[in-house]
Design a protein around this motif. Structure first.
Motif, PDB file in Angstrom:
ATOM      1  N   LEU A  84       0.831  -1.199   0.000  1.00 11.72           N
ATOM      2  CA  LEU A  84       0.000   0.000   0.000  1.00 11.72           C
ATOM      3  C   LEU A  84       0.868   1.252   0.000  1.00 11.72           C
ATOM      4  O   LEU A  84       1.919   1.297   0.624  1.00 11.72           O
ATOM      5  N   ALA A 120       0.255   5.142   0.919  1.00 11.50           N
ATOM      6  CA  ALA A 120      -0.630   6.206   1.421  1.00 11.50           C
ATOM      7  C   ALA A 120       0.024   7.534   1.068  1.00 11.50           C
ATOM      8  O   ALA A 120      -0.070   8.001  -0.062  1.00 11.50           O
ATOM      9  N   GLY A 121       0.751   8.145   2.009  1.00  7.63           N
ATOM     10  CA  GLY A 121       1.529   9.337   1.660  1.00  7.63           C
ATOM     11  C   GLY A 121       2.763   8.956   0.862  1.00  7.63           C
ATOM     12  O   GLY A 121       3.300   9.744   0.087  1.00  7.63           O
ATOM     13  N   GLY A 122       3.228   7.751   1.091  1.00  5.10           N
ATOM     14  CA  GLY A 122       4.353   7.230   0.333  1.00  5.10           C
ATOM     15  C   GLY A 122       5.727   7.559   0.901  1.00  5.10           C
ATOM     16  O   GLY A 122       6.744   7.081   0.404  1.00  5.10           O
ATOM     17  N   LEU A 127       7.423   4.474   2.485  1.00  4.93           N
ATOM     18  CA  LEU A 127       7.523   3.437   1.464  1.00  4.93           C
ATOM     19  C   LEU A 127       8.598   3.782   0.422  1.00  4.93           C
ATOM     20  O   LEU A 127       9.469   2.975   0.116  1.00  4.93           O
ATOM     21  N   THR A 159       0.602  10.168   6.556  1.00  6.66           N
ATOM     22  CA  THR A 159      -0.717   9.856   7.117  1.00  6.66           C
ATOM     23  C   THR A 159      -0.567   9.136   8.443  1.00  6.66           C
ATOM     24  O   THR A 159       0.486   8.557   8.746  1.00  6.66           O
ATOM     25  N   ASP A 173       5.939   8.507  16.534  1.00  7.64           N
ATOM     26  CA  ASP A 173       5.600   9.394  17.648  1.00  7.64           C
ATOM     27  C   ASP A 173       4.104   9.417  17.927  1.00  7.64           C
ATOM     28  O   ASP A 173       3.686   9.889  18.976  1.00  7.64           O
TER      29      ASP A 173
HETATM   30  C1  LIG Z   1      13.324  12.137   7.198  1.00 10.97           C
HETATM   31  C2  LIG Z   1      12.166  11.551   7.929  1.00 10.97           C
HETATM   32  C3  LIG Z   1      12.006  11.807   9.278  1.00 10.97           C
HETATM   33  C4  LIG Z   1      10.937  11.284   9.964  1.00 10.97           C
HETATM   34  N1  LIG Z   1      10.794  11.551  11.289  1.00 10.97           N
HETATM   35  C5  LIG Z   1       9.751  11.006  11.981  1.00 10.97           C
HETATM   36  C6  LIG Z   1       9.565  11.236  13.354  1.00 10.97           C
HETATM   37  O1  LIG Z   1      10.328  11.952  13.981  1.00 10.97           O
HETATM   38  N2  LIG Z   1       8.536  10.637  13.980  1.00 10.97           N
HETATM   39  C7  LIG Z   1       7.655   9.846  13.321  1.00 10.97           C
HETATM   40  O2  LIG Z   1       6.728   9.349  13.936  1.00 10.97           O
HETATM   41  N3  LIG Z   1       7.805   9.615  12.028  1.00 10.97           N
HETATM   42  C8  LIG Z   1       8.824  10.176  11.343  1.00 10.97           C
HETATM   43  N4  LIG Z   1       8.971   9.931  10.017  1.00 10.97           N
HETATM   44  C9  LIG Z   1       8.064   8.993   9.400  1.00 10.97           C
HETATM   45  C10 LIG Z   1       6.908   9.664   8.793  1.00 10.97           C
HETATM   46  O3  LIG Z   1       6.146  10.306   9.734  1.00 10.97           O
HETATM   47  C11 LIG Z   1       6.159   8.544   8.216  1.00 10.97           C
HETATM   48  O4  LIG Z   1       6.972   8.063   7.217  1.00 10.97           O
HETATM   49  C12 LIG Z   1       4.857   8.950   7.634  1.00 10.97           C
HETATM   50  O5  LIG Z   1       3.966   9.284   8.637  1.00 10.97           O
HETATM   51  C13 LIG Z   1       4.335   7.801   6.865  1.00 10.97           C
HETATM   52  O6  LIG Z   1       3.140   8.150   6.307  1.00 10.97           O
HETATM   53  P1  LIG Z   1       2.841   7.854   4.795  1.00 10.97           P
HETATM   54  O7  LIG Z   1       1.396   8.065   4.631  1.00 10.97           O
HETATM   55  O8  LIG Z   1       3.726   8.598   3.949  1.00 10.97           O
HETATM   56  O9  LIG Z   1       3.182   6.305   4.747  1.00 10.97           O
HETATM   57  P2  LIG Z   1       3.519   5.383   3.519  1.00 10.97           P
HETATM   58  O10 LIG Z   1       4.936   5.511   3.181  1.00 10.97           O
HETATM   59  O11 LIG Z   1       2.543   5.526   2.451  1.00 10.97           O
HETATM   60  O12 LIG Z   1       3.311   4.009   4.213  1.00 10.97           O
HETATM   61  C14 LIG Z   1       4.158   3.512   5.224  1.00 10.97           C
HETATM   62  C15 LIG Z   1       3.850   2.043   5.419  1.00 10.97           C
HETATM   63  O13 LIG Z   1       2.574   1.873   5.921  1.00 10.97           O
HETATM   64  C16 LIG Z   1       1.754   1.095   5.076  1.00 10.97           C
HETATM   65  N5  LIG Z   1       0.438   1.712   5.071  1.00 10.97           N
HETATM   66  C17 LIG Z   1       0.152   2.997   4.758  1.00 10.97           C
HETATM   67  N6  LIG Z   1      -1.161   3.228   4.920  1.00 10.97           N
HETATM   68  C18 LIG Z   1      -1.717   2.070   5.321  1.00 10.97           C
HETATM   69  C19 LIG Z   1      -3.025   1.685   5.657  1.00 10.97           C
HETATM   70  N7  LIG Z   1      -4.050   2.532   5.600  1.00 10.97           N
HETATM   71  N8  LIG Z   1      -3.237   0.418   6.043  1.00 10.97           N
HETATM   72  C20 LIG Z   1      -2.208  -0.449   6.116  1.00 10.97           C
HETATM   73  N9  LIG Z   1      -0.937  -0.134   5.824  1.00 10.97           N
HETATM   74  C21 LIG Z   1      -0.695   1.115   5.432  1.00 10.97           C
HETATM   75  C22 LIG Z   1       2.442   1.147   3.753  1.00 10.97           C
HETATM   76  O14 LIG Z   1       2.198  -0.001   3.007  1.00 10.97           O
HETATM   77  C23 LIG Z   1       3.891   1.262   4.138  1.00 10.97           C
HETATM   78  O15 LIG Z   1       4.432   0.016   4.400  1.00 10.97           O
HETATM   79  C24 LIG Z   1      10.025  10.455   9.300  1.00 10.97           C
HETATM   80  C25 LIG Z   1      10.174  10.189   7.948  1.00 10.97           C
HETATM   81  C26 LIG Z   1      11.236  10.729   7.254  1.00 10.97           C
HETATM   82  C27 LIG Z   1      11.381  10.438   5.814  1.00 10.97           C
END
Ligand SMILES: Cc1cc2nc3c(=O)[nH]c(=O)nc-3n(C[C@H](O)[C@H](O)[C@H](O)COP(=O)(O)OP(=O)(O)OC[C@H]3O[C@@H](n4cnc5c(N)ncnc54)[C@H](O)[C@@H]3O)c2cc1C
Ligand code: FES
Ligand code: FES
Lengths: 761, 323, 208
Positions: free
Chosen positions: B27, B29-31, B34, B109, B162
């Motif tokens: 999946l 979501a925001g990516g 991933l 997300t 977090d």
């Molecule tokens: C430089 C950097 C610093 C960061 N610092 C922090 C921090 O300090 N604290 C913190 O908490 N996070 C931190 N993050 C992480 C960031 O908050 C998460 O990567 C972000 O919230 C992920 O959300 P996304 O929607 O982009 O996820 P995605 O990349 O789209 O998904 C992440 C994973 O979750 C799965 N997934 C997504 N949505 C669903 C769903 N609805 N059901 C089931 N599986 C799902 C995906 O398949 C994937 O494996 C950091 C990231 C980066 C790149």
């Protein structure tokens, strides 16, 4: 600066060009004016090397050794060669790729693709393809078989008899000793003797624009657009690698997205790009990835510094002794320097010993005041401790022991030395005394203030040629070789032209950093750019002025001495109403151009011009978590004349921001099991963010009105701004908590432990 | 550079589940997390299943029982800025607001944040470690300053999120739908410690989708806070953090949870400390006892002993701020 | 706020095992819908080595092109549309040089697939210009000398624009927080903070 920039004393002497009298009051120089290239920078129209696309251009990527120490047994490229879009695959056995590789002036120590890989990240092969994606897909398809060798990454272990040898002949690259006076006797007689071992981390440059070159051949002529700090240095090195006359190599760099020393010397990526371009007869762009740049494009090596110092109760510093150990990485470079220890304070008895070793890690490069911030970290904390031990305020103790001559070079006098004013004025503006005696609040947050002093050692390479060309309408073209690495070089130099020729900045067009069309200037490093180029610019402008006034004098039938240039006009001093716009001068219209040539004059005989500084820090330490917050910073710098106020202040704050990183957050980590770097990205290698800098920063310029250093009165600024910051913070942390932190960076990880140990839990 | 992958943008939630259940699908979501993993070759994916456009996974609404429903695609920024969350579930607002950077919070997300992969530099780096199917955990004898002091078992990651500790502290649940239907799971039992399965961090099966996070109504006298200690001011994961959600009545702690971040492979409930707090006033002595209780079972490694001091310190500061 | 219980919402969405299976089946995977810049309603499927036509809205203009699934918005802006004002610093969400506005909010173009940008309004630094004139934030950056090498600057400018659109009058602490997703290795932060404050003024005065 060995290995990095030419020694000014080794530059052959030249005929003495005309010296200009120092400026009196200036009208343009020193003001807060917007940058001449501000529009380009904020609109996104400034084209950096990484932004460049040439017609028919290919993209190249590098395959790197994943092991800290290995021998390449076999490189299998057939799969990659067959992949879509691939136009060339380069390895050690590619015809033309057997290029010997130099580090500095000494003989070659490696080759372009060295089958003996001495650190994780070493170049093994390269691919050029139609798109970056295709190049990467192909690079991943190259199979390399390695014989993995034992490695060494620890500096002390590298010296052990049975340590794996990075190079034949062992890991010791250089040992040096310096001594003056009688250190033993001084220690024996001193009231107080103190010492400690200090460590500083390996710091990475991490400029925002990565390392990138675009190469194109026209027959036997090579043009390289390169993200570099010095086009002429690059031209010379490329000419050597490709055995070409200098005139056949053109290097261009209109904008460079930061360098901090890492973009002074030529990286293999540039030569690989040029080689791939020659093989494919197509332009080739090679951008090192962020991750790879952390592995292979330079660092400031970790230092271990054992210091011992002695003083009398009356506040006299009587002895200094230091042992320095650092690693240059896998190839020749510099790692440590006792300069600051031996030069900053007046101390009759001093001794230093340095040891530099090879390890299986990325090679060190010049990095903003090479070796000085580590030395300041150790020295300035030791001075702080000594002051406390004899019950003297650290400001007063420093003032009592300032050097007035350069003891390191047979008591060479300075052209000017504003260090005393830096400390006194800085302390006053900072509110040192009241902050120092501020009572602590209840609770777990503790405040403290500290200071540190510094100086920088490179006077500059005194050679540069500049053309200034006045057009018939009174507009001006400034043609100089210097790079503007973000310090505002273009703006400063345009202000110098405006000062002399009285034309508005908007009417000055700048040609720079192009070996094909501009004149020689040294690389922008070592804080020498303004120091070296501004006198040459001034001389060129004055040359134009002389010719112009001669024309005007004849036309206005007044003596040239009675004329000045202002607001695009020739103005008779005693009859301002008779002013004539430049465009109306017949003689100028007749000639169409007036060209002035300016050359940098030699440094003053028997004296040296160096910058000095003092910085003050106010911190808050959370004693429960070990977090250190820098609440306030103040910098007082003697860098001679303030050429442009905004860029001066900006440079000072920028140096301090980097100092916060050095003191609090940055640290390259190598895995002890594999020798590989684990934090080669911007998340795990932590450079300061907007939230790590204080909201209160103050810049206090100290201008000693140096009329001897050069004809503009400016001294260097970029590097001194970074030298004492971390030490000032460490002293402030000590003042807040009573904990002396010997190892940089002062992370919460370290601090929370030290605080707990002090409490006895 | 990203490797190649197929991309599908399903027309509906059910199609998303169908695609998600196919081999090699993952999946998006925001990516953010991933794409980072794919770029670094942490794992490969044959097919990305994009879900960001599925409107039913968005939105923050009050539920009939007085709790809150947060759609899976709600961004961290939306959560951090939501007035109701800030007021009633402060700990979550602060957790979301302290993650990553403003830009990443605008895109990341809540579901992605809960499901992100560990940040261990061996796992993310060019090391074939246990969690990637290799034979060793490099952290055991390596650079383990950021690794766990609780709950390690052959692998010593810390949970990166977090928001997860905040949500566990609030006793939140997640609704999961998948090929085998839907279920609502307390967040407490959503995360998988290495002792249970070393190759994954959540109970999600292929095709499973988190559709929403459900918060119970705030208990009487609920006060909550998240405090995170990191190595630099922003854009950084927790060295250690404390998410506290306590109900306090007449100055006494009547219930609630204390959850630690950055110190264990899953959000770590400090059960001993919760017991030490129950029924007590938040005075200096109780706070110190609770902070001490938090680290009673700590098993530090060679370079992370500081986390024991840090947990004590951050818990003490957190509880003081609630007193 | 709605009074819906989680349960009712579920039934509205029809997610039960039975329902779920009911909507499944071969052929539900639709063909690419494109040519319009609205959040894609229908299904899209692209093979890894194929390309997909997309319509992006960038700086108020409609742009049609074909993209590979793995191309990021940053790849497209820089390598295919020659909008090189948006910079590449790390390609991993760790520097902010690539900051663009997506529907008015700052995001990293390097962490956004081009396919995911479809249906959103993208603004780059070029889009903040009024013809040849600088926008308010850009003007403020020049006035305050809020850069050194300038490489992080477009990202900083766009981040500041995003901040001010959400909060037209931020205090210093809010500026510091709002600008905390953009590294500046030259360390021009102090001047950047001043520029954002100045930009807020300029915007309120209606200049730029
Ligand atoms: C430089 C950097 C610093 C960061 N610092 C922090 C921090 O300090 N604290 C913190 O908490 N996070 C931190 N993050 C992480 C960031 O908050 C998460 O990567 C972000 O919230 C992920 O959300 P996304 O929607 O982009 O996820 P995605 O990349 O789209 O998904 C992440 C994973 O979750 C799965 N997934 C997504 N949505 C669903 C769903 N609805 N059901 C089931 N599986 C799902 C995906 O398949 C994937 O494996 C950091 C990231 C980066 C790149
Ligand atoms: S290039 Fe996108 S954040 Fe660095
Ligand atoms: S101006 Fe150089 S990185 Fe910000």
């Amino acid at each position: 600066m060995k290995h990095y920039l030419p020694d000014p004393d080794q530059i052959p002497g030249e005929a003495q060009p005309q010296e200009l009298p120092p400026w009196g009051e200036t009208r343009v120089v020193g003001r807060s004016l917007s940058r001449v290239d501000g529009y380009e920078l904020v609109s996104g129209t400034a084209v950096y090397t990484l932004d460049l696309t040439l017609p028919d251009m290919l993209h190249a990527v590098i395959v790197r050794c994943p092991h800290a120490h290995a021998r390449v047994v076999r490189v299998e490229t057939s799969r990659a060669e067959a992949m879509p879009g691939v136009r060339a695959v380069l390895t050690a056995s590619t015809p033309g790729a057997e290029i010997p590789w130099y580090f500095g002036d000494d003989g070659p120590t490696s080759r372009l693709f060295d089958s003996h890989c001495r650190y994780a990240g070493e170049e093994v092969a390269a691919v050029a393809a139609e798109t970056v994606h295709q190049a990467w897909d192909a690079a991943r398809a190259i199979e390399v078989e390695y014989e993995v060798l034992p490695f060494v990454i620890d500096e002390a272990e590298a010296l052990e008899a049975d340590a794996p040898a990075v190079h034949e002949g062992g890991n010791l690259t250089e040992q040096r000793e310096f001594a003056r006076g009688d250190v033993e006797a001084a220690f024996a007689e001193a009231d107080v003797v103190l010492g400690g071992t200090f460590r500083t981390p390996c710091e990475l440059h991490a400029p925002l624009e990565t390392f990138v070159s675009v190469a194109r051949w026209d027959g036997d002529r090579l043009t390289v657009w390169d993200s570099t700090q010095g086009v002429f240095a690059r031209q010379q090195e490329l000419a050597r690698y490709f055995r070409l006359p200098l005139t056949s190599v053109r290097v261009i760099c209109p904008y460079v997205g930061g360098g901090f020393g890492a973009k002074l010397s030529t990286g293999k990526y540039t030569v690989i790009a040029a080689l791939a371009a020659r093989m494919t007869a197509r332009p080739v762009k090679l951008a090192v990835t962020r991750e790879d740049s952390f592995l292979s494009e330079g660092n400031r090596p970790a230092n271990t510094i054992r210091l011992k110092a002695a003083a009398m109760r009356d506040g006299t510093l009587t002895a200094l002794e230091g042992e320095f150990l650092g690693s240059v990485g896998a190839y020749p470079s510099g790692a440590v320097s006792p300069y600051l220890l031996l030069a900053l304070y007046d101390c009759a008895n001093a001794r230093a010993a340095t040891t530099e070793v090879y390890t299986n890690a990325g090679r060190a490069r010049a990095f903003r005041a090479p070796a000085f911030p580590p030395c300041a970290w150790a020295l300035e904390q030791t001075i702080d401790a000594l002051a406390e031990e004899i019950g003297m305020d650290p400001v007063e103790f420093r003032l009592k022991n300032l050097a007035t001559v350069l003891q390191l070079r047979d008591d060479l006098p300075y052209t000017s030395i504003g260090l005393r004013e830096c400390i006194i004025e800085g302390a006053r503006e900072f509110g040192w005394e009241s902050a120092r005696s501020r009572p602590q609040q209840d609770g777990h947050l503790r405040r403290g203030v500290g200071m540190a002093a510094g100086m920088w050692a490179y006077p500059g390479e005194p050679r540069a040629t500049v053309f200034v060309k006045l057009f018939a309408d009174g507009s001006v073209n400034l043609n100089m070789g210097a790079s503007d690495i973000g310090t505002g070089t273009k703006t400063v130099m345009a202000m110098v032209v405006a000062e002399e020729l009285g034309v508005p900045l908007e009417q000055i067009q700048i040609e720079h950093a192009d070996t094909g069309t501009t004149q020689y200037a040294p690389a922008s490093g070592g804080s020498q750019t303004v120091v070296v180029s501004s006198p040459a610019v001034r001389a060129a402008a004055v040359d134009v002025k002389g010719q112009l006034l001669e024309i005007a004098a004849a036309e206005l039938e007044r003596p040239a001495e009675g004329l000045v240039l202002r607001d695009g006009q020739v103005v008779p001093i005693d009859d301002e109403g008779a002013a004539v716009p430049l465009a109306e001068l017949r003689g100028l219209r007749q000639r169409q151009n007036i060209v002035g040539v300016g050359r940098r004059h030699p440094h003053p005989e028997g004296k040296i011009a160096l910058p000095f500084c003092a910085q003050f820090a106010d911190v808050e330490v959370n004693t429960l978590t070990g977090e250190v917050r820098v609440a306030r910073l103040l910098a007082a710098h003697d860098s001679g004349r303030v050429m442009s106020y905004l860029t001066y202040e900006n440079q000072v704050f920028g140096g301090m921001a980097m100092g916060i990183g050095f003191g609090l957050t940055e640290d390259r980590v190598l895995d002890s099991q594999t020798g590989k770097m684990v934090n080669h990205n911007w998340h795990d290698y932590k450079i300061p963010t907007a939230k790590d800098v204080p909201l209160e920063q103050t810049c206090v310029p100290i201008d000693p009105h140096d009329t001897e250093c050069n004809t503009t009165g400016a001294k260097g600024l970029g590097e001194p701004a970074h030298i004492p910051t971390a030490a000032a913070i460490a002293n402030a942390v000590y003042h807040a908590t009573g904990v002396r932190v010997h190892d940089a960076p002062i992370t919460a990880m370290q601090m929370v432990r030290l605080l707990a140990e002090t409490r006895g839990d | 550079m990203l490797p190649q992958f197929d991309y599908v943008r399903p027309g509906s939630l059910s199609e998303a589940i169908e695609h998600g259940a196919t081999d090699g699908a993952i999946l998006h979501a925001g990516g953010i997390d991933l794409l980072g993993c794919l770029r670094d070759g942490v794992f490969t994916a044959d097919k990305l299943v994009a879900i960001a456009h599925l409107a039913e996974l968005r939105g923050i609404d009050e539920t009939r029982d007085g709790g809150l429903r947060i759609g899976a695609l709600t961004t961290l920024s939306e959560i951090a800025a939501h007035p109701l969350i800030g007021e009633r579930y402060t700990v979550l607002s602060q957790g979301a607001g302290s993650a990553a950077s403003p830009q990443l919070r605008n895109q990341g997300t809540i579901a992605g944040n809960l499901c992100q992969r560990p940040r261990c530099w061996y796992f993310r780096g060019d090391f074939h470690c246990l969690r990637k199917g290799g034979s060793m955990c490099y952290a055991v004898a390596g650079a383990n300053q950021y690794h766990c002091i609780f709950g390690g078992d052959r692998c010593y990651i810390v949970h990166p999120s977090d928001t997860a500790p905040a949500l566990v502290a609030l006793d939140a649940r997640v609704r999961i739908v998948g090929p085998s239907g839907q279920r609502v799971v307390p967040l407490d039992s959503f995360f998988v410690p290495p002792g249970q399965d070393i190759r994954r961090e959540t109970i999600l099966e292929p095709g499973d989708l988190v559709v929403e996070v459900l918060l119970p109504p705030p208990g009487m006298g609920l006060r909550s806070v998240y405090r995170k200690v990191r190595a630099r001011g922003v854009w950084d994961f927790a060295l250690a953090g404390a998410a506290a959600a306590l109900t306090i009545s007449d100055g006494r702690v009547t219930g609630g949870r204390l959850v630690l971040s950055g110190v264990a492979p899953i959000p770590w409930r400090a059960a001993e400390a919760e017991r030490a707090l129950a029924g007590s006033r938040l005075d200096a002595e109780t706070i110190r006892r609770a902070a001490q209780a938090c680290v009673a079972d700590a098993r530090p490694m060679t370079h992370n002993g500081y986390k024991v001091d840090l947990v004590r310190g951050v818990v003490e500061e957190t509880l003081r701020s609630l007193a | 706020m709605s009074e819906d219980s989680g349960k009712r919402q579920d039934s509205q969405r029809g997610i039960s095992r039975r329902n779920f299976l009911g909507t499944m089946g071969a052929g539900t995977l639709g063909v690419a819908v494109s040519g319009r810049a609205a959040p894609a309603q229908g299904a899209v499927a692209v093979a890894s080595d194929g390309t997909q036509p997309v319509t992006l809205r960038i700086n108020g203009r409609r742009v049609d092109l074909r993209v590979e699934p793995r191309w990021t918005l940053l790849d497209v802006l820089r390598d295919h549309l020659e909008l090189v004002g948006t910079k590449l610093g790390c390609a991993r969400g760790e520097c902010g040089a690539c900051t663009v506005l997506v529907d008015g909010q700052a995001q990293y173009a390097c962490m956004t697939l081009a396919l995911e940008a479809e249906g959103h309004e993208i603004t780059t630094v070029e889009g903040l210009m009024h013809g040849e004139e600088l926008g308010a934030v850009q003007q403020a950056f020049v006035e305050e000398d809020a850069f050194q090498c300038g490489y992080c600057t477009p990202g900083q400018v766009v981040a500041a624009e995003g901040l001010l659109r959400g909060n037209p009058n931020p205090d210093l602490a809010e500026i510091q927080e709002g600008m905390s997703g953009n590294l500046c290795r030259c360390g021009a932060y102090d001047h950047i903070f001043k520029a954002v404050r100045r930009a807020a003024q300029l915007k309120q005065l209606g200049t730029g």
